[in-house]
Design a protein around this motif. Structure first.
Motif, PDB file in Angstrom:
ATOM      1  N   LYS A 122      82.010 100.669  46.932  1.00 42.20           N
ATOM      2  CA  LYS A 122      81.114 100.322  48.054  1.00 42.20           C
ATOM      3  C   LYS A 122      80.850 101.561  48.906  1.00 42.20           C
ATOM      4  O   LYS A 122      79.714 101.799  49.329  1.00 42.20           O
TER       5      LYS A 122
ATOM      6  N   ASP B 203      70.774  90.402  50.392  1.00 41.99           N
ATOM      7  CA  ASP B 203      71.865  89.563  49.904  1.00 41.99           C
ATOM      8  C   ASP B 203      72.061  89.727  48.406  1.00 41.99           C
ATOM      9  O   ASP B 203      73.170  89.969  47.937  1.00 41.99           O
TER      10      ASP B 203
ATOM     11  N   VAL C 276      75.182  92.187  48.885  1.00 41.80           N
ATOM     12  CA  VAL C 276      76.363  91.365  49.142  1.00 41.80           C
ATOM     13  C   VAL C 276      76.807  90.610  47.892  1.00 41.80           C
ATOM     14  O   VAL C 276      77.998  90.539  47.597  1.00 41.80           O
TER      15      VAL C 276
ATOM     16  N   ASP D 229      82.682  89.758  52.773  1.00 44.10           N
ATOM     17  CA  ASP D 229      82.182  90.130  54.098  1.00 44.10           C
ATOM     18  C   ASP D 229      83.064  91.198  54.729  1.00 44.10           C
ATOM     19  O   ASP D 229      82.579  92.111  55.392  1.00 44.10           O
TER      20      ASP D 229
ATOM     21  N   VAL E  16      82.313  94.597  52.543  1.00 48.56           N
ATOM     22  CA  VAL E  16      80.979  95.140  52.826  1.00 48.56           C
ATOM     23  C   VAL E  16      80.861  95.491  54.306  1.00 48.56           C
ATOM     24  O   VAL E  16      80.434  96.590  54.674  1.00 48.56           O
ATOM     25  N   GLY E  17      81.273  94.544  55.144  1.00 49.34           N
ATOM     26  CA  GLY E  17      81.081  94.716  56.579  1.00 49.34           C
ATOM     27  C   GLY E  17      81.856  95.878  57.150  1.00 49.34           C
ATOM     28  O   GLY E  17      81.308  96.687  57.905  1.00 49.34           O
TER      29      GLY E  17
ATOM     30  N   SER F 213      82.196  92.256  59.612  1.00 48.53           N
ATOM     31  CA  SER F 213      82.085  90.958  58.951  1.00 48.53           C
ATOM     32  C   SER F 213      80.964  90.134  59.580  1.00 48.53           C
ATOM     33  O   SER F 213      80.269  89.389  58.893  1.00 48.53           O
TER      34      SER F 213
ATOM     35  N   SER G 274      77.746  91.539  58.217  1.00 52.54           N
ATOM     36  CA  SER G 274      77.587  91.089  56.835  1.00 52.54           C
ATOM     37  C   SER G 274      77.103  89.645  56.788  1.00 52.54           C
ATOM     38  O   SER G 274      76.173  89.310  56.049  1.00 52.54           O
ATOM     39  N   ARG G 275      77.717  88.784  57.620  1.00 50.91           N
ATOM     40  CA  ARG G 275      77.346  87.373  57.597  1.00 50.91           C
ATOM     41  C   ARG G 275      75.988  87.104  58.223  1.00 50.91           C
ATOM     42  O   ARG G 275      75.241  86.241  57.757  1.00 50.91           O
TER      43      ARG G 275
ATOM     44  N   LEU H 219      73.120  90.395  56.512  1.00 55.48           N
ATOM     45  CA  LEU H 219      72.938  90.682  55.090  1.00 55.48           C
ATOM     46  C   LEU H 219      72.836  89.421  54.249  1.00 55.48           C
ATOM     47  O   LEU H 219      72.688  89.499  53.039  1.00 55.48           O
ATOM     48  N   THR H 220      72.944  88.263  54.878  1.00 50.95           N
ATOM     49  CA  THR H 220      72.958  86.997  54.156  1.00 50.95           C
ATOM     50  C   THR H 220      71.710  86.204  54.528  1.00 50.95           C
ATOM     51  O   THR H 220      71.407  86.081  55.706  1.00 50.95           O
TER      52      THR H 220
END
Lengths: 218, 218
Positions: free
Chosen positions: A105, A135, A139, A170, A173-174, B175, B178-179, B182-183
């Motif tokens: 990543k 996404d 992700v 999450d 990646v986050g 996080s 990401s949530r 990116l989603t």
């Protein structure tokens, strides 16, 4: 016969040259590389299909036979770039598996694709197609690999079964986005060493992720 | 005398009208609100100081007396927006403190400032000033609050002292990004309920963060 089988395996395109497929694939690669370059120079707003076609050495008519629109072209570039991320190797330990996932990543975000991701996040707020490719390209591959990492660790008996194991994706990646995109020195045209680099981040994150998954950090 | 003190507390500006300060503050607020609106409509590339001045109802000369450049204006807007995040209240438990921190971050990203953050991340790849304000406006306030949360939890004896406690800020900010960024469904013009909303994310993340910090998740 043996020779023929080998030839079949190594160069199927040469044996079936029908309808110019190899040249199409080459053009596709050139168009995607050109898209990435033009995006990096001009951003999404400044990108034109004419500039991409010129950079790739093809006509705009050729570009439009393959991609319906500028948006379609950028989505295709993101999907193609993400498909290079590869599968999750089995290192034999949860720590090793997590380290590989974090390193892949970090390399993704620190490489040329990192700029693409910056741009996609910028546009995602007002462009649904680009929001959705974030996404699927960014992700989802990590989610799949993270699920595999957790599945193996549970099977080995390293950790108990987890509710909401997808949260690991999450966290991976986050935290990398936070360290590599939101923190100066690496955010701006990428220092790849120093305390905010991906490698340093991996060392600091690993104990937290191991504990988060219910494994001893040491 | 009592009346005068009360007046002093509630409307100090009226008692000291020297050099138009209150009007300056009002203009500043109008300029920052206008900048946020124009950014949301046109993105960073499309924003002009003339459009912001018009929206705020001031002359461009007035705008330039306060902000040297378009970049300066956007940085100022980000800093002003971030200063509204507020301090970290003491809920008396690590779980409670983390929940408040996550909820504040989710509200920030789901609110109008979320669009600003999208745009800043998009521009940060090629603009150093905007890259640096991402850290000072987005990550640093969470880093300060996360450090406070960890300090209290250690003082209470809830968790052992942590090496690299600043990683908590990356886990919280990252996080949530990401949530929420990116989603799909929340990325694109913000559903604020459903399985990918901030509130759902908080419930799923909390046990992982508690374990990551060395606390029992239940």
């Amino acid at each position: 016969m043996a020779e023929r089988t080998e030839s079949n395996q190594t160069a199927p395109a040469e044996r079936q040259p029908s309808r110019g497929r190899p040249r199409d694939a080459e053009r596709d690669r050139a168009l995607l590389a050109a898209t990435l370059q033009v995006l990096q120079e001009s951003g999404y707003g400044g990108l034109t299909t004419a500039a991409v076609a010129k950079r790739a050495g093809v006509s705009t008519a050729t570009l439009y036979r393959r991609w319906r629109s500028k948006e379609d072209l950028v989505v295709g570039t993101a999907v193609s770039w993400a498909s290079d991320l590869g599968p999750q190797p089995d290192t034999g330990s949860l720590r090793g598996d997590l380290a590989v996932l974090l390193r892949d990543k970090a390399e993704t975000l620190e490489g040329p694709g990192g700029r693409l991701l910056h741009i996609l996040i910028g546009e995602a707020a007002h462009n649904e197609a680009l929001a959705r490719v974030l996404d699927s390209a960014i992700v989802q591959p990590v989610r799949d690999r993270a699920a595999e990492v957790v599945r193996r660790a549970v099977a080995r008996g390293d950790i108990p079964p987890l509710e909401n194991a997808h949260v690991l994706a999450d966290l991976v990646v986050g935290s990398m986005v936070s360290r590599l995109f939101l923190t100066p020195d690496v955010t701006y045209q990428g220092a790849t060493d120093g305390p905010t680099s991906g490698e340093a981040a991996i060392g600091e994150l690993l104990p937290f992720l191991l504990r988060a998954l219910g494994a001893p950090p040491g």
